[in-house]
Design a protein around this motif. Sequence first.
Motif, mmCIF file in Angstrom:
data_model
loop_
_atom_site.group_PDB
_atom_site.id
_atom_site.type_symbol
_atom_site.label_atom_id
_atom_site.label_comp_id
_atom_site.label_asym_id
_atom_site.label_seq_id
_atom_site.Cartn_x
_atom_site.Cartn_y
_atom_site.Cartn_z
ATOM 1 N N LYS A 173 0.835 -1.108 0.039
ATOM 2 C CA LYS A 173 0.006 -0.059 -0.112
ATOM 3 C C LYS A 173 0.812 1.040 -0.007
ATOM 4 O O LYS A 173 2.084 1.332 0.419
ATOM 5 C CB LYS A 173 -0.865 -0.071 1.136
ATOM 6 C CG LYS A 173 -1.916 -1.081 1.209
ATOM 7 C CD LYS A 173 -2.784 -0.800 2.446
ATOM 8 C CE LYS A 173 -2.093 -1.155 3.649
ATOM 9 N NZ LYS A 173 -2.869 -1.012 5.118
ATOM 10 N N GLU A 174 0.344 2.302 -0.489
ATOM 11 C CA GLU A 174 1.229 3.472 -0.508
ATOM 12 C C GLU A 174 1.492 3.940 0.785
ATOM 13 O O GLU A 174 2.828 4.530 0.990
ATOM 14 C CB GLU A 174 0.276 4.811 -1.321
ATOM 15 C CG GLU A 174 1.070 5.873 -1.348
ATOM 16 C CD GLU A 174 0.062 7.075 -2.253
ATOM 17 O OE1 GLU A 174 0.552 8.281 -2.181
ATOM 18 O OE2 GLU A 174 -1.058 6.686 -2.429
ATOM 19 N N SER A 175 0.770 3.663 1.801
ATOM 20 C CA SER A 175 1.229 4.169 2.996
ATOM 21 C C SER A 175 2.372 3.206 3.965
ATOM 22 O O SER A 175 3.067 3.751 4.733
ATOM 23 C CB SER A 175 0.131 4.194 4.006
ATOM 24 O OG SER A 175 -0.610 2.717 4.151
ATOM 25 N N ASP A 176 2.678 2.111 3.329
ATOM 26 C CA ASP A 176 3.725 1.185 3.687
ATOM 27 C C ASP A 176 5.054 1.396 2.823
ATOM 28 O O ASP A 176 5.873 0.803 3.094
ATOM 29 C CB ASP A 176 3.209 -0.174 3.648
ATOM 30 C CG ASP A 176 2.012 -0.371 4.601
ATOM 31 O OD1 ASP A 176 2.120 0.230 5.743
ATOM 32 O OD2 ASP A 176 1.091 -1.306 4.316
#
Length: 249
Positions: A173-176
């Motif tokens: 995911k983008e947040s990761d």
Amino acid sequence: MIFRWSIWGSHVSKNIDLLRFSVLSFKKYFGNNHQYIVYTDNTKRVLDYLDGGVDVRELQSESSCFFCIPSKATWMKWCPTSRLDNKQTEFHIDSDVFLLKYPEEIDKFLSDDNMKFAIMDEFFGQSWQLGAMSNRASQDTPFVNAGFFIQKAGYDISKDLMIEFKWWKNNIKESDQTWHDEQGALAIALTKYFKSGELYVLPKDKYILVGENENQDIENLEGITLLHAVYPDHPAFYKFKKYLDGLID
């Protein structure tokens, strides 16, 4: 041989001075009878700053290049493709990597028929250096640094790297995302070559990383073949800039 760099976005204004020193350092030791290519999304600025003899090319649009995607991970460095010419040995070089003397180890690598790829070692192997790809790595995955990577003529990492890129794109995911995801993907792609003895890992005492987490106490570059002045602020570049000035004069 092909020597290639990529610089884009805010990196152009922040690191264009480093890029110039990097390109000139390789030209100093390898000469003018090779291709020196820089891919960028700001060709005018780069052309104005670099000396002649460098082929400055426009980065491809997102639709025409798998790796041309906005991300914290540095996939853009592989645009427009991870292999330009399979018939030539190809050097992938970050803008904060500087050649300080003729690299005899690279001659050794090129003359060894068993070797396909060459890469820098990490200062001290740690899982964060693989970024979000760390959970996909095996116990055999080498801790290597993607700032300097060579594909020998006749060999191509593209298929193996694309497998890891697609996995990353589908699972992270983008947040990761992290700065090191691309490096982790390359390390995983190289694992089978490392196990089979076909990956040449350059000696870390001559091809060194200097930054906030590694080799902070180094005071001179005597005996060093290649310097990677790692981000985010590239302190080693400014620390040794006087030395680099003398190198490329």
